[in-house]
Design a protein around this motif. Structure first.
Motif: not given
Length: 123
Positions: A24, A32, A34, A53, A76, A97, A99
Motif C-alpha cells: 500500500v 488494510y 488485503m 491487517w 500494509n 485492499a 481500509e
C-alpha cells in the motif's frame, strides 16, 4: 491517494514457486485488509487468498489450500506464494485492499485495486 504496488509474476515453469508482493502506498497510516484475486482467460475473477491487517485471519481458496500461502511481510505489505505451479494457474493476478480492521473474502468489498500482473505457467 492510496495505490497498490504489485511485484512479481511473468512466465514461470510448471512445478516452480510463484511469489507476488503487494504494498500500500500513499495513506499508509491506516490498517488494510488485503487480498489476491485472479482472472483466467474466459473465466470470472476468483478469490485466491485474503488476509486481515494483523495477519491473524487468512483465507485461501480451497482448491489451492495445499499449495498457496498468504502472509503479511510488514505493515500494509502482503505476499502470495503458490507452490508446484500448474498451467491452470495461468491468469492475471490482482492485489486489492480495503481500509479497515475487518475480514472478507468477497472481492466486492475491496475498493483499491492494483494494476494486475500476468502470470503464465508453461508446461
Amino acid at each position: 491517494q492510496v495505490q497498490l504496488v504489485q511485484s512479481g509474476g511473468g512466465v514461470v515453469q510448471a512445478g516452480d514457486t510463484l511469489k507476488l508482493s503487494c504494498s500500500v502506498s500513499g495513506r499508509t497510516g491506516g490498517h488494510y485488509l488485503m487480498g489476491w484475486f485472479r482472472q483466467a482467460p474466459g473465466k470470472e475473477r476468483e478469490t485466491v487468498a485474503t488476509i486481515n491487517w494483523s495477519g491473524t485471519s487468512t483465507f485461501v481458496q480451497y482448491s489451492l489450500s495445499d499449495r498457496c500461502t498468504i502472509a503479511t511481510e510488514q505493515k500494509n505489505r502482503a505476499s502470495l506464494q503458490i507452490r508446484r505451479l500448474k498451467p491452470e494457474d495461468t491468469a492475471v493476478y490482482y492485489c486489492a485492499a480495503v481500509e479497515g480492521t475487518g475480514f472478507s473474502t468477497d472481492s466486492s468489498r475491496f475498493d483499491i485495486w492494483g494494476q494486475g500482473t500476468q502470470v503464465t505457467v508453461s508446461s
